[in-house]
Write a protein that holds these residues in place. Structure first.
Motif, PDB file in Angstrom:
ATOM      1  N   TRP A  40      50.215  38.756  11.801  1.00 19.58           N
ATOM      2  CA  TRP A  40      49.341  38.823  10.637  1.00 19.58           C
ATOM      3  C   TRP A  40      49.944  39.768   9.601  1.00 19.58           C
ATOM      4  N   LEU A  63      42.925  29.266  19.060  1.00 20.40           N
ATOM      5  CA  LEU A  63      43.932  29.994  18.294  1.00 20.40           C
ATOM      6  C   LEU A  63      44.736  29.019  17.426  1.00 20.40           C
ATOM      7  N   LEU A  66      43.278  27.750  14.128  1.00 22.70           N
ATOM      8  CA  LEU A  66      43.210  28.637  12.971  1.00 22.70           C
ATOM      9  C   LEU A  66      44.150  28.199  11.848  1.00 22.70           C
ATOM     10  N   ILE A  87      49.032  33.984  11.159  1.00 27.53           N
ATOM     11  CA  ILE A  87      47.650  33.805  10.711  1.00 27.53           C
ATOM     12  C   ILE A  87      47.350  34.717   9.516  1.00 27.53           C
ATOM     13  N   LEU A  90      44.216  34.638   7.127  1.00 27.89           N
ATOM     14  CA  LEU A  90      42.887  35.123   7.515  1.00 27.89           C
ATOM     15  C   LEU A  90      42.660  36.533   6.982  1.00 27.89           C
ATOM     16  N   PRO A  93      41.392  38.801  11.001  1.00 20.68           N
ATOM     17  CA  PRO A  93      41.853  37.999  12.139  1.00 20.68           C
ATOM     18  C   PRO A  93      41.327  38.455  13.492  1.00 20.68           C
ATOM     19  N   MET A  96      38.454  36.640  14.980  1.00 21.97           N
ATOM     20  CA  MET A  96      38.599  35.229  15.312  1.00 21.97           C
ATOM     21  C   MET A  96      39.498  34.995  16.521  1.00 21.97           C
TER      22      MET A  96
END
Length: 306
Positions: A40, A63, A66, A87, A90, A93, A96
């Motif tokens: 991320w 996962l 996403l 990700i 997001l 994160p 999630m």
């Protein structure tokens, strides 16, 4: 060398032969032997004990839902297949991801020296690949959006009139310890932590050999001429996308001239002074996961004097 530099992926199979096989790629997402590493915004998910967090691909379909960028990294010596999942789109994160023990996204610059070599190599690889994807979403030729292909190892321009293929890039940089008898040359940049001193380094320019780059950078940064340039080792350095090429060189002059552009200071340091470094905010050596530390450490314990 007795051991590879930190972040080197020794014994790691990058599985290039499967990157163009959609059926195989689909099969590993339901395999018991594959794991996902979430990334991320250049950060990795780790526990409070600085252990990287990964997820079994076959049990964490949520996962994959996403809609992140999926990249095949390869398999380790135990046969585990690793994939990175970016990700970065997001905002929160952690909320999630499947619930585990206390965990958070941390920068590899901070946690790198605290984790084991195997994990460090995996995270460095994932960071470098996800960084490249985020910065090549548009074609450099025509400006059209690009699409990921070859299991994340190529991006193709979506413009039918262009279709330019873009491959992951790494920037070559030389890093060198210059020595003169029992002394070596170290400098510091103003942006570094207080007291930190390290070897000199710089990017290789077009039309330049590695040896030329070593001599030029030392001359530009410290006004020192060098000779007897010898290669030592290399290190992937994903901050953000470099390959550090380590060298030793002998000083042909010793009068330092710092011009204040890249370095704020430089000096000659005796071997014994470094062996007894106080490691405080007045003076300390570079981080232990860096090739700069490796070059200094090897020289400090060497019997060679010129």
């Amino acid at each position: 060398m007795k051991k590879p530099n930190f972040y080197s992926s020794q014994g790691f199979d990058r599985l290039d032969r499967y990157r163009d096989d959609p059926a195989w790629l689909e099969s590993i997402l339901s395999s018991e032997n594959s794991r996902l590493l979430p990334v991320w915004r250049n950060q990795h998910l780790v526990t409070r004990q600085h252990r990287p967090v990964s997820f079994p691909a076959n049990r964490d379909g949520g996962l994959l839902a996403l809609s992140g960028e999926l990249i095949l990294l390869g398999s380790d010596p135990e046969g585990v297949i690793w994939l990175a999942l970016d990700i970065s789109h997001l905002e929160q994160p952690e909320k999630m991801l499947p619930g585990r023990e206390a965990q958070s996204f941390r920068d590899l610059r901070i946690v790198g020296p605290l984790i084991d070599r195997h994990s460090g190599a995996l995270l460095a690889h994932a960071r470098a690949m996800t960084y490249w994807h985020r910065h090549h979403r548009f074609c450099g030729d025509c400006g059209s959006p690009t699409e990921s292909t070859r299991a994340g190892h190529m991006r193709i321009c979506g413009n039918p009139a262009c279709q330019r293929a873009h491959h992951p890039r790494t920037d070559p940089a030389v890093i060198m310890l210059i020595h003169d008898g029992d002394y070596c040359l170290l400098g510091r940049q103003p942006s570094w932590p207080p007291g930190m001193h390290s070897t000199l380094a710089g990017f290789v320019e077009p039309g330049e050999s590695l040896e030329d780059a070593v001599a030029r950078e030392v001359s530009e940064e410290a006004g020192i001429r060098v000779t007897d340039i010898r290669y030592h080792s290399s290190q992937p350095w994903p901050f953000p996308s470099s390959i550090m090429l380590g060298f030793y060189a002998r000083a042909a002059s010793t009068d330092i001239q710092v011009y204040g552009v890249e370095l704020e200071s430089a000096g000659w340091f005796h071997r014994d002074q470094l062996l007894n470094s106080p490691e405080n905010e007045q003076f300390h050596l570079p981080r232990r996961d860096s090739i700069s530390w490796r070059l200094i450490e090897t020289w400090m314990h060497s019997e060679q004097r010129d």
